[in-house]
Design an enzyme around this catalytic site. Structure first.
Site, short mmCIF file in Angstrom:
data_model
loop_
_atom_site.label_atom_id
_atom_site.label_comp_id
_atom_site.label_asym_id
_atom_site.label_seq_id
_atom_site.Cartn_x
_atom_site.Cartn_y
_atom_site.Cartn_z
N HIS A 61 -10.06 1.82 4.46
CA HIS A 61 -8.80 1.98 5.21
C HIS A 61 -9.03 2.98 6.34
O HIS A 61 -9.80 3.93 6.18
CB HIS A 61 -7.71 2.47 4.26
CG HIS A 61 -6.35 2.44 4.90
ND1 HIS A 61 -5.93 3.43 5.76
CD2 HIS A 61 -5.34 1.54 4.82
CE1 HIS A 61 -4.71 3.13 6.19
NE2 HIS A 61 -4.34 1.98 5.63
N GLU A 112 -6.39 -4.15 10.55
CA GLU A 112 -5.37 -3.12 10.77
C GLU A 112 -5.71 -2.33 12.03
O GLU A 112 -6.48 -1.36 11.96
CB GLU A 112 -5.32 -2.17 9.57
CG GLU A 112 -4.88 -2.84 8.29
CD GLU A 112 -4.18 -1.85 7.35
OE1 GLU A 112 -3.11 -2.20 6.85
OE2 GLU A 112 -4.70 -0.74 7.13
N LYS A 122 0.11 4.27 -0.53
CA LYS A 122 -0.55 5.50 -0.06
C LYS A 122 -0.24 6.65 -1.04
O LYS A 122 -0.15 6.41 -2.24
CB LYS A 122 -0.14 5.81 1.38
CG LYS A 122 -0.38 4.59 2.30
CD LYS A 122 -0.30 4.89 3.75
CE LYS A 122 -0.52 3.59 4.53
NZ LYS A 122 -0.59 3.79 5.96
N GLY A 151 1.58 2.83 10.79
CA GLY A 151 2.57 3.90 10.64
C GLY A 151 3.23 4.31 11.94
O GLY A 151 3.89 5.35 12.00
N ASN A 192 0.86 -1.19 0.00
CA ASN A 192 0.00 0.00 0.00
C ASN A 192 0.89 1.24 0.00
O ASN A 192 1.39 1.65 1.04
CB ASN A 192 -0.90 -0.03 1.25
CG ASN A 192 -1.78 1.19 1.35
OD1 ASN A 192 -1.89 1.97 0.40
ND2 ASN A 192 -2.43 1.37 2.49
N SER A 230 2.48 -1.59 10.65
CA SER A 230 3.90 -1.69 10.98
C SER A 230 4.48 -3.08 10.69
O SER A 230 5.32 -3.58 11.44
CB SER A 230 4.16 -1.27 12.43
OG SER A 230 3.80 0.09 12.61
N GLY A 277 4.47 1.56 5.03
CA GLY A 277 5.83 2.13 4.99
C GLY A 277 6.89 1.20 4.42
O GLY A 277 7.68 1.61 3.55
#
Ligand code: PGA
Length: 254
Positions: free
Chosen positions: A96, A168, A11, A174, A9, A214, A236
């Protein structure tokens, strides 16, 4: 057996040039992968570039990060399922937590989008998860149940089976603080239990449930070795092809 699904993802990141470079690098390592489903979720502006860079590598799928529920019309700035299908997109992330908290998406809105996605034969990846406050109050199961029942309302058993769920926890997204494998497995088990109540057992067994929040090369293997964790939705750590490849390989090794 559920085939594991690991998705990147991106983003609101990655230019066309960066996307093409990422895919070239990915193909060197995962060009022939078939035992794990790999999905790239670029920003809308890089979808066509990613498709082009993938070329004949149809084992790697592409998805969008959001869409509108209407088929077409006067919705300035929005993208429909039909427009995504026009780009040969397979998946779409819906609900999301960043959409829910920053853009006011409710379970009802997510549900409209999920149904519209299925109508257009796009496969939704539906995100659910509790905030830290909700966890501290002992409300994880309650929140997951409300989000699942609201977001997946009215789906046929076939549509449900073709839906991917992403658990999630909001506090893990994040933040560098992932759920422990035990915490995640407990939530995934509850999600499957809820799906069993919503459909028959066989259908619930087929639904893939990704963990997101994460995920890194260091924690991916242990998370994905849990019995109800069927892959990862990676933010990330998916921006660097090397770490994303390691996470995909962790799904394969476990
Ligand atoms: P993260 O994001 O891996 O950066 O925590 C996950 C997500 O939001 O899908």
């Amino acid at each position: 057996m559920r085939k594991k699904i690991v998705a990147a993802n991106w983003k609101m990141n990655m230019t066309q040039a960066e996307s093409a470079r990422f895919v070239e690098s990915l193909l060197l390592d995962l060009g022939d992968i078939i035992d794990i489903e790999v999905v790239i979720l670029p920003p809308f502006t890089a979808i066509a570039k990613v498709m082009e860079a993938l070329g004949k590598a149809q084992n790697i799928k592409v998805g969008a990060q959001n869409m509108h529920w209407e088929r077409s019309g006067a919705f300035t700035g929005e993208i429909s399922a039909a427009l995504l299908r026009d780009l040969f997109v397979h998946y779409v992330v819906l609900g999301h937590s960043e959409r829910r908290t920053l853009f006011g998406e409710t379970d009802e809105i997510v549900n409209r989008k999920v149904r519209a996605a299925h109508e257009a034969t796009l496969r939704p990846i539906v995100c659910v998860g509790e905030t830290l406050e909700q966890r501290d109050k002992g409300n994880v199961d309650k929140i997951l149940s409300i989000q699942l029942r609201g977001s997946l309302k009215g789906l046929s058993e076939k549509e449900l089976q073709e839906t991917v769920i992403a658990y999630e926890p909001v506090w893990a997204i994040g933040t560098g603080r992932n759920a422990t494998p035990e915490q995640a497995q407990e939530a995934h088990m509850f999600i499957r239990h809820t799906l069993r109540e919503m459909a028959d057992d066989a259908a619930a067994e087929r639904v893939r449930i990704q963990y997101g929040g994460s995920v890194k090369p260091e924690n991916a293997r242990e998370l994905m070795s849990q019995p109800d964790i069927d892959g990862a939705l990676v933010g990330g750590a998916s921006l660097d092809p090397r770490s994303f490849v390691q996470i995909v390989k962790a799904a394969r090794d476990e």
